[in-house]
Design a protein around this motif. Structure first.
Motif, short mmCIF file in Angstrom:
data_model
loop_
_atom_site.label_atom_id
_atom_site.label_comp_id
_atom_site.label_asym_id
_atom_site.label_seq_id
_atom_site.Cartn_x
_atom_site.Cartn_y
_atom_site.Cartn_z
N SER A 98 0.83 -1.20 0.00
CA SER A 98 0.00 0.00 0.00
C SER A 98 0.87 1.26 0.00
O SER A 98 0.61 2.20 -0.75
CB SER A 98 -0.92 -0.01 1.22
OG SER A 98 -1.63 1.20 1.32
N THR A 99 1.88 1.27 0.82
CA THR A 99 2.79 2.42 0.89
C THR A 99 3.49 2.62 -0.45
O THR A 99 3.63 3.75 -0.93
CB THR A 99 3.82 2.22 2.01
OG1 THR A 99 3.13 2.06 3.25
CG2 THR A 99 4.78 3.40 2.10
N ARG A 100 3.93 1.52 -1.08
CA ARG A 100 4.57 1.63 -2.39
C ARG A 100 3.60 2.22 -3.41
O ARG A 100 3.98 3.07 -4.22
CB ARG A 100 5.06 0.27 -2.87
CG ARG A 100 5.81 0.37 -4.21
CD ARG A 100 6.19 -0.98 -4.76
NE ARG A 100 4.98 -1.76 -4.97
CZ ARG A 100 4.97 -3.08 -5.09
NH1 ARG A 100 6.07 -3.77 -4.98
NH2 ARG A 100 3.84 -3.72 -5.29
N GLY A 101 2.34 1.82 -3.35
CA GLY A 101 1.34 2.38 -4.26
C GLY A 101 1.17 3.87 -4.07
O GLY A 101 1.05 4.62 -5.05
N ARG A 102 1.16 4.30 -2.83
CA ARG A 102 1.04 5.75 -2.56
C ARG A 102 2.26 6.50 -3.08
O ARG A 102 2.13 7.58 -3.65
CB ARG A 102 0.88 5.99 -1.07
CG ARG A 102 -0.48 5.59 -0.56
CD ARG A 102 -0.63 5.87 0.91
NE ARG A 102 -1.95 5.47 1.34
CZ ARG A 102 -2.48 5.83 2.49
NH1 ARG A 102 -1.79 6.60 3.31
NH2 ARG A 102 -3.69 5.43 2.82
N LEU A 103 3.44 5.91 -2.89
CA LEU A 103 4.65 6.55 -3.41
C LEU A 103 4.63 6.60 -4.94
O LEU A 103 5.04 7.60 -5.53
CB LEU A 103 5.90 5.81 -2.93
CG LEU A 103 6.23 5.97 -1.45
CD1 LEU A 103 7.40 5.07 -1.07
CD2 LEU A 103 6.54 7.42 -1.11
N ASP A 104 4.14 5.55 -5.57
CA ASP A 104 4.01 5.56 -7.03
C ASP A 104 3.10 6.70 -7.48
O ASP A 104 3.39 7.40 -8.46
CB ASP A 104 3.47 4.22 -7.54
CG ASP A 104 4.51 3.11 -7.50
OD1 ASP A 104 5.70 3.40 -7.36
OD2 ASP A 104 4.10 1.93 -7.62
N ASP A 105 1.98 6.89 -6.76
CA ASP A 105 1.06 7.98 -7.09
C ASP A 105 1.75 9.34 -6.96
O ASP A 105 1.60 10.21 -7.84
CB ASP A 105 -0.17 7.95 -6.18
CG ASP A 105 -1.07 6.75 -6.44
OD1 ASP A 105 -0.92 6.09 -7.50
OD2 ASP A 105 -1.92 6.46 -5.57
N ILE A 106 2.49 9.50 -5.89
CA ILE A 106 3.21 10.77 -5.68
C ILE A 106 4.24 10.98 -6.77
O ILE A 106 4.37 12.07 -7.33
CB ILE A 106 3.87 10.80 -4.28
CG1 ILE A 106 2.80 10.83 -3.19
CG2 ILE A 106 4.83 11.98 -4.16
CD1 ILE A 106 3.34 10.55 -1.79
#
Length: 129
Positions: A98-106
């Motif tokens: 989930s954290t990686r997904g948020r970082l990808d979005d950023i």
């Protein structure tokens, strides 16, 4: 093999090996001159210990697990503890994903605004200001 050789082959420090012995995770024989001597299988055992520590297992659980790995025998209590550890690791993986997904979005948002007028580099590319 001696402690320095094991440390080099396993990619750990001599201090780590001594700690593993203190925690009863690793055993050695002593030479006539008092030097620690390890069996050839010690490299694989140290690798397993490192993996289990990296997964967040405490040394007390690893101590109980290692004989099971060697003999294949396990108690019901240990099975329950290992199942709980596996569930904890699964939760950690979900959280990291989930954290990686948020970082990808950023990164996507940042890259889009950063790359005005030019093609943006693919995700995972280091962006220099």
């Amino acid at each position: 093999m001696r402690i320095g050789e094991l440390a080099a082959k396993a990619g750990v420090s001599v201090r780590a090996l001594r700690y593993y012995e203190e925690q009863r995770l690793l055993a050695s024989e002593r030479s006539a001159s008092g030097q620690r001597l390890y069996a050839d299988g010690a490299v694989d055992r140290v690798g397993l210990i490192q993996q289990l520590y990296a997964a967040g297992l405490p040394s007390r659980t690893i101590v109980e697990l290692l004989p099971c790995v060697e003999t294949g025998e396990v108690t019901t209590e240990l099975l329950h503890r290992l199942a709980a550890e596996r569930s904890r690791i699964d939760a950690q993986i979900r959280s990291l994903t989930s954290t990686r997904g948020r970082l990808d979005d950023i990164l996507t948002t940042t890259a889009t605004s950063w790359c005005t007028g030019e093609p943006c580099p693919p995700a995972g590319t280091t962006l220099a200001p």
